[in-house]
Design a protein around this motif. Sequence first.
Motif, short mmCIF file in Angstrom:
data_model
loop_
_atom_site.label_atom_id
_atom_site.label_comp_id
_atom_site.label_asym_id
_atom_site.label_seq_id
_atom_site.Cartn_x
_atom_site.Cartn_y
_atom_site.Cartn_z
N VAL A 67 15.75 101.37 -4.63
CA VAL A 67 15.86 101.51 -6.09
C VAL A 67 16.72 102.73 -6.40
N PRO A 68 17.41 102.72 -7.52
CA PRO A 68 18.30 103.83 -7.84
C PRO A 68 17.54 105.07 -8.32
N LEU A 69 18.18 106.20 -8.18
CA LEU A 69 17.68 107.47 -8.69
C LEU A 69 18.85 108.18 -9.35
N MET A 70 18.75 108.41 -10.66
CA MET A 70 19.81 109.07 -11.41
C MET A 70 19.18 110.14 -12.29
N VAL A 71 19.62 111.38 -12.12
CA VAL A 71 18.97 112.52 -12.78
C VAL A 71 20.02 113.31 -13.55
N TRP A 72 19.70 113.60 -14.83
CA TRP A 72 20.67 114.29 -15.68
C TRP A 72 19.96 115.20 -16.66
N SER A 73 20.65 116.27 -17.03
CA SER A 73 20.19 117.18 -18.08
C SER A 73 21.42 117.78 -18.75
N PRO A 74 21.32 118.12 -20.03
CA PRO A 74 22.44 118.79 -20.69
C PRO A 74 22.85 120.09 -19.99
N ARG A 75 21.92 120.72 -19.26
CA ARG A 75 22.23 121.97 -18.59
C ARG A 75 22.62 121.77 -17.13
N LEU A 76 22.68 120.52 -16.69
CA LEU A 76 23.01 120.23 -15.29
C LEU A 76 24.50 119.92 -15.17
N ASP A 77 25.23 120.84 -14.59
CA ASP A 77 26.69 120.71 -14.49
C ASP A 77 27.08 120.49 -13.04
N VAL A 78 26.64 119.36 -12.49
CA VAL A 78 26.92 119.08 -11.08
C VAL A 78 26.90 117.57 -10.87
N SER A 79 27.73 117.11 -9.93
CA SER A 79 27.72 115.72 -9.50
C SER A 79 27.44 115.72 -8.01
N GLU A 80 26.30 115.16 -7.62
CA GLU A 80 25.90 115.22 -6.22
C GLU A 80 25.16 113.95 -5.82
N GLU A 81 25.49 113.42 -4.66
CA GLU A 81 24.73 112.29 -4.13
C GLU A 81 23.71 112.82 -3.13
N LEU A 82 22.45 112.52 -3.39
CA LEU A 82 21.37 112.97 -2.53
C LEU A 82 21.25 112.09 -1.29
N PRO A 83 20.70 112.63 -0.21
CA PRO A 83 20.37 111.77 0.93
C PRO A 83 19.33 110.72 0.49
N ILE A 84 19.24 109.63 1.23
CA ILE A 84 18.27 108.58 0.89
C ILE A 84 16.87 109.18 0.86
N ARG A 85 16.18 108.97 -0.24
CA ARG A 85 14.80 109.43 -0.36
C ARG A 85 13.89 108.40 0.29
N LEU A 86 12.87 108.85 0.99
CA LEU A 86 12.02 107.95 1.76
C LEU A 86 10.72 107.59 1.05
N SER A 87 10.59 108.00 -0.20
CA SER A 87 9.41 107.62 -0.97
C SER A 87 9.66 107.88 -2.46
N LEU A 88 9.09 107.02 -3.29
CA LEU A 88 9.10 107.27 -4.73
C LEU A 88 8.34 108.55 -5.06
N ALA A 89 7.48 108.99 -4.14
CA ALA A 89 6.71 110.21 -4.37
C ALA A 89 7.60 111.44 -4.46
N ASP A 90 8.86 111.34 -4.01
CA ASP A 90 9.77 112.48 -4.16
C ASP A 90 9.98 112.82 -5.64
N ILE A 91 9.90 111.81 -6.49
CA ILE A 91 10.02 112.07 -7.94
C ILE A 91 8.84 112.90 -8.41
N GLY A 92 7.63 112.50 -8.03
CA GLY A 92 6.45 113.25 -8.41
C GLY A 92 6.46 114.66 -7.87
N ALA A 93 6.89 114.82 -6.61
CA ALA A 93 6.94 116.15 -6.01
C ALA A 93 7.92 117.05 -6.75
N THR A 94 9.04 116.47 -7.19
CA THR A 94 10.04 117.24 -7.93
C THR A 94 9.49 117.69 -9.28
#
Length: 393
Positions: A344-371
Amino acid sequence: MDKPYYQRIFVIIIDSLGIGATPDAVSFNSLGADTLGHLDAHFRMRLQLPTLQSLGLGNLHPTMGMPSLLTPRAVFGKIHPCSIGISDRESQWEMMGLPTLEMPAIFVGGVPVAIVNHFQQRIKRPVIANSRMNLRAALQNYGMEQLKTSGLIIFTDSSSTVWLVAHEDTASVSSLKKYCITLRKILDEAGYKIEKVNGVLFKGQTITNFFPCALYSSPLMPPDSTILDTLRANNYTVSMIGKTAEIFGEGSKNRDENNLEWLRALDETITKDFAGLCVTDLGEFDYQYGQKRNPEGFGSELMRVDKKLSQVIKKLHSTDLIILTGNYGNDPSYPGEFHTREYVPLMVWSPRLDVSEELPIRLSLADIGATILDNFGLITKTTYGRSFLNSLV
């Protein structure tokens, strides 16, 4: 940190948006599944998703109408869910820090007789049927008997679900809810981990015009605290919109609601002053298009939501963070009507986030909760999942 880097985090689950089969897809009868890819094959150049494309979806899964971009305006990646199943409950529990590593119970030939007898004694009402079937068969085979005798139809299906069915002339919505909660308690006390107890009221006076008119669901509750509980315990606001509220026992399923209404509720939440988390699940993709294997409807709705998301993003404050993701695949071109095991896709954005980066494959949806916990300074050594907050600050 003294205070959260992001004061408000908005998680939007684009329900059923898979982006290709995972390596373990064969174990889930999902070999070759690709929800977005097969939508693209159906629509070809007609599938235009400029908002999601700008956030990196085309880089994760290029399509004819959505090629990759040199520099998407977000941090993006893809997630391999780790739970042993691909139900609503399993995916959302995993996202909130509780992956499911044991299969739920499934009643193959109906509910155990001892449970049914106990249930009848508790509600002081007879039960009819009690076998494995679907709702249509239940209404056709037992609808008239239920209407005449007022006995509750009880049946199981191929999933971890028990159904209670009654005509609206023989039971009210409040009594249906009471019956579902009672059966849920009996099952829990007996140690059966059944995902859902669904109650249905139906209308009509003959077999030819019986149809469901109300649905209540009593879900299996999490066995331990989730990140939602942790946030609330630390005085952060938690709000849930759509299917998420039902899964965590804070709302009943209402199939009259749709993605547009849930996005309107999200708009209203954005206008409020709070610190914490809002989770919105756009569940119409699942029950209205994915399960019904309707690629035209799925893709058309995805384009409507894409347009609405552009408006949502414009309303965010400088200290807001939006996380767009999926929960499982639901390939509308795949045989059957079940969810498919996909990235499943993961796309994260904020008005204060000035970066374009591809993350390594996350191995669990729990990475969202941990973040999320990491952002609010609440992550611990026992938190399931790996935070990617360092890529967002």
